[in-house]
Design an enzyme around this catalytic site. Structure first.
Site, PDB file in Angstrom:
ATOM      1  N   SER A 128      -5.559  18.286   0.114  1.00 26.89           N
ATOM      2  CA  SER A 128      -5.829  18.123  -1.310  1.00 26.89           C
ATOM      3  C   SER A 128      -5.752  19.454  -2.026  1.00 26.89           C
ATOM      4  CB  SER A 128      -7.219  17.533  -1.513  1.00 26.89           C
ATOM      5  OG  SER A 128      -7.479  17.434  -2.891  1.00 26.89           O
ATOM      6  N   LYS A 182      -8.925  11.276   2.779  1.00 27.26           N
ATOM      7  CA  LYS A 182      -8.161  11.845   1.653  1.00 27.26           C
ATOM      8  C   LYS A 182      -7.940  10.773   0.574  1.00 27.26           C
ATOM      9  CE  LYS A 182      -5.386  14.405  -0.871  1.00 27.26           C
ATOM     10  NZ  LYS A 182      -4.294  13.710  -1.392  1.00 27.26           N
ATOM     11  N   HIS A 185     -11.126  10.302  -1.261  1.00 25.14           N
ATOM     12  CA  HIS A 185     -11.259  11.473  -2.137  1.00 25.14           C
ATOM     13  C   HIS A 185     -10.508  11.218  -3.449  1.00 25.14           C
ATOM     14  CE1 HIS A 185      -9.247  14.968  -3.876  1.00 25.14           C
ATOM     15  NE2 HIS A 185     -10.339  15.659  -3.612  1.00 25.14           N
ATOM     16  N   ASN A 186      -9.292  10.739  -3.339  1.00 27.11           N
ATOM     17  CA  ASN A 186      -8.494  10.478  -4.550  1.00 27.11           C
ATOM     18  C   ASN A 186      -9.100   9.353  -5.380  1.00 27.11           C
ATOM     19  OD1 ASN A 186      -6.792  12.297  -3.262  1.00 27.11           O
ATOM     20  ND2 ASN A 186      -4.949  11.295  -4.010  1.00 27.11           N
ATOM     21  N   GLU A 189     -11.848  10.730  -7.248  1.00 26.90           N
ATOM     22  CA  GLU A 189     -11.261  11.549  -8.330  1.00 26.90           C
ATOM     23  C   GLU A 189     -10.914  10.654  -9.542  1.00 26.90           C
ATOM     24  OE1 GLU A 189      -7.970  14.003  -6.860  1.00 26.90           O
ATOM     25  OE2 GLU A 189      -6.820  13.361  -8.603  1.00 26.90           O
TER      26      GLU A 189
END
Ligand code: NDP
Length: 477
Positions: A128, A182, A185-186, A189
């Site tokens: 990231s 990941k 995580h996005n 976000e």
């Protein structure tokens, strides 16, 4: 001389990762489908370290020390499979193929299983931080076999972002765990960005503040508990003035948010796992609504009415209340995201340590924030925490915020300003704390039309009521 690591796929991400390895003193083998990119990298940045460029895959593989570490940084999807198919036959037992692209975790699981059968280690790595991160220190989320981390981890930790010397890189778990984390995580976000956008909208529409004033408000918030990269760049974006018109930049941009798909993947995976990531889902849907041109045009043409002119004004200090609502809603979104990680970890036997995920997100990635320290501490105290909301720090934060949070949700509803992130986070919070949910009624409905049975509060077992026979079609729920 042999290279410690090789990178194939030298577009912007691969090039920057390769330079990052080289700048840390590692000899880096280089390869790209078309040689032009390889040549360009050596010509422009050759002075930054030791690079061993190769035109053919075979030469590239031959230039690597054993066990070979081949980082793949190509377009996610079929291109990754094509590269794997090209390299796998050239590698030997114990060598590693490391996919650092944005792969779907299910693809990573499939690829790892296939390569394991050939004696190769396939390591799916979430990276990231975009191109800047790749060059100066990303947050790195490696999955794959634990043994492979012994040979690969130190190199990745070298190039990762650091917080007080602690690398933002840790072995997440086996097989697709890295790419899964990941992805979440996005997703988080997306939720974070939506909540910030709602805060801006309320400050502007309810408070009448200009974008420049809101930029200052965000700057102030960035000094406090909301301090984060996303709040910081939001202030920068709001401050920006369009050179050609002199208008605030935010007013000259078409209001349709695009997406590459990782938010959608997160929600799809959450649906399969049965985890209610409503904050992430609302943010993906909000982008879809913004892009729904036919519906928005039809609504404008039909003049869908807003609230009457007597709609209530905000009672309370709007700026302070919005800050509280933003913080509380953010806590809910992270609580849900971490719950999804824990659910996947259980489902796939990944044994992910959630506190370590918060640790490696503290720098190098888009959601980097002070806040993550508290998440880390919460899971360090209790790795099996059922929800972040019951950790003392977050419980206190939400208790302190809830009156303001409710006032903001009321104002948004009364004034007809969409705040799906704030409102659904509050509904989630109230659902968790409800002593009785109307799900009992849903069980009654299901038993009525489908004889699905129910459990009773006062005795064990499954029960079915003989409802009046009329009006009871035999269909499943
Ligand atoms: P691109 O996604 O634009 O991919 C271009 C690269 O893929 C080129 O090196 C290209 O080679 C190669 N490629 C494409 N098709 C094939 C194929 N069939 N066989 C072999 N090579 C192929 O590059 P980026 O640098 O933008 O991104 C790389 C990866 O990183 C992607 O998976 C992307 O999703 C991810 N990414 C991650 C970001 C992050 O913040 N973590 C940000 C941006 C990207 P050629 O030069 O010959 O065309």
């Amino acid at each position: 001389q042999k290279a410690q690591i090789g990178v194939t796929g030298l577009a912007v991400m691969g090039r920057n990762l390769a330079r990052n390895f080289a700048r840390h003193g590692h000899t880096v083998a280089l390869h790209n489908r078309s040689y032009g990119r390889t040549k360009e990298l050596v010509e422009e940045f050759g002075h930054e370290g030791t690079f061993l460029p190769s035109e053919s895959a075979a030469d590239f593989v031959a230039s690597l020390e054993r066990p070979r570490r081949v980082v793949i940084m190509v377009k996610a999807g079929p291109a990754t499979d094509a590269v794997i198919d090209e390299f796998a036959p050239l590698l030997e037992e114990g060598d590693m193929l490391i996919d650092a692209g944005n792969a779907h975790y299910a693809d990573t699981r499939r690829r790892e299983a296939a390569l394991k059968a050939k004696g190769l280690h396939f390591v799916g790595v979430g990276v990231s931080g975009g191109e800047e991160g790749a060059l100066h220190g990303p947050s790195i989320m490696p999955g794959g076999p634990k043994e492979s981390y012994e040979a690969l981890g130190p190199l990745l930790e070298d190039i990762a972002a650091k917080v007080d010397g602690v690398p933002c890189c840790v072995h997440v778990g086996p097989d697709g765990a890295g790419h899964f984390v990941k992805m979440v995580h996005n997703g988080i976000e997306y939720a974070d960005m939506q909540l910030i956008a709602e805060a801006y909208d309320l400050l502007r529409q309810v408070g009448g503040h200009s974008p420049a004033e809101i930029a200052d408000i965000f700057k102030g918030w960035n000094e406090g508990r909301l301090g984060s990269y996303l709040i910081e760049i939001t202030a920068e974006v709001l401050k920006q003035v369009d050179a050609s018109t002199g208008k605030p930049f935010v007013d000259i941009v078409v209001d349709r948010a695009e997406q590459k798909g990782t938010g959608r993947w997160t929600v799809q995976a959450a649906l399969d796992l049965g985890v209610p990531v409503s904050g992430i889902a609302e943010s993906v849907f909000a982008r879809a609504i913004s892009g729904g041109v036919p519906e928005r045009t039809a609504a404008a043409e039909a003049g869908l009415p807003g609230p009457s002119a007597t709609a209530g004004q905000h009672t309370g200090d709007l700026v302070a209340d919005v800050e509280q609502a933003l913080f509380a809603s953010k806590i809910v979104a992270y609580a849900q995201g971490f719950q999804q990680i824990q659910a996947a970890s259980k489902e796939y036997d990944w044994d992910i340590n959630p506190g370590e995920m918060a640790k490696i997100w503290r720098d190098g990635c888009i959601i980097r924030a002070k806040f993550l320290d508290f998440i880390k501490q919460a899971y360090d105290k209790n790795a099996a925490l059922p929800t972040l909301l019951v950790d003392q720090y977050f419980l206190d934060a939400v208790s302190g915020a809830q009156d303001a949070w409710r006032r903001v949700a009321v104002t948004a509803a009364q004034q007809g300003i969409p705040a799906p992130g704030f409102s659904s986070a509050l509904a989630y919070y109230d659902s968790l704390r409800a002593s009785r949910l109307p799900a009992a009624l849903i069980q009654g409905q299901r038993d009525f039309f489908g004889a699905h049975t129910y459990q009773r509060v006062d005795k064990p077992g499954s029960f079915h009521t003989l409802w009046a026979a009329e009006g009871r079609p035999e269909v499943d729920a």
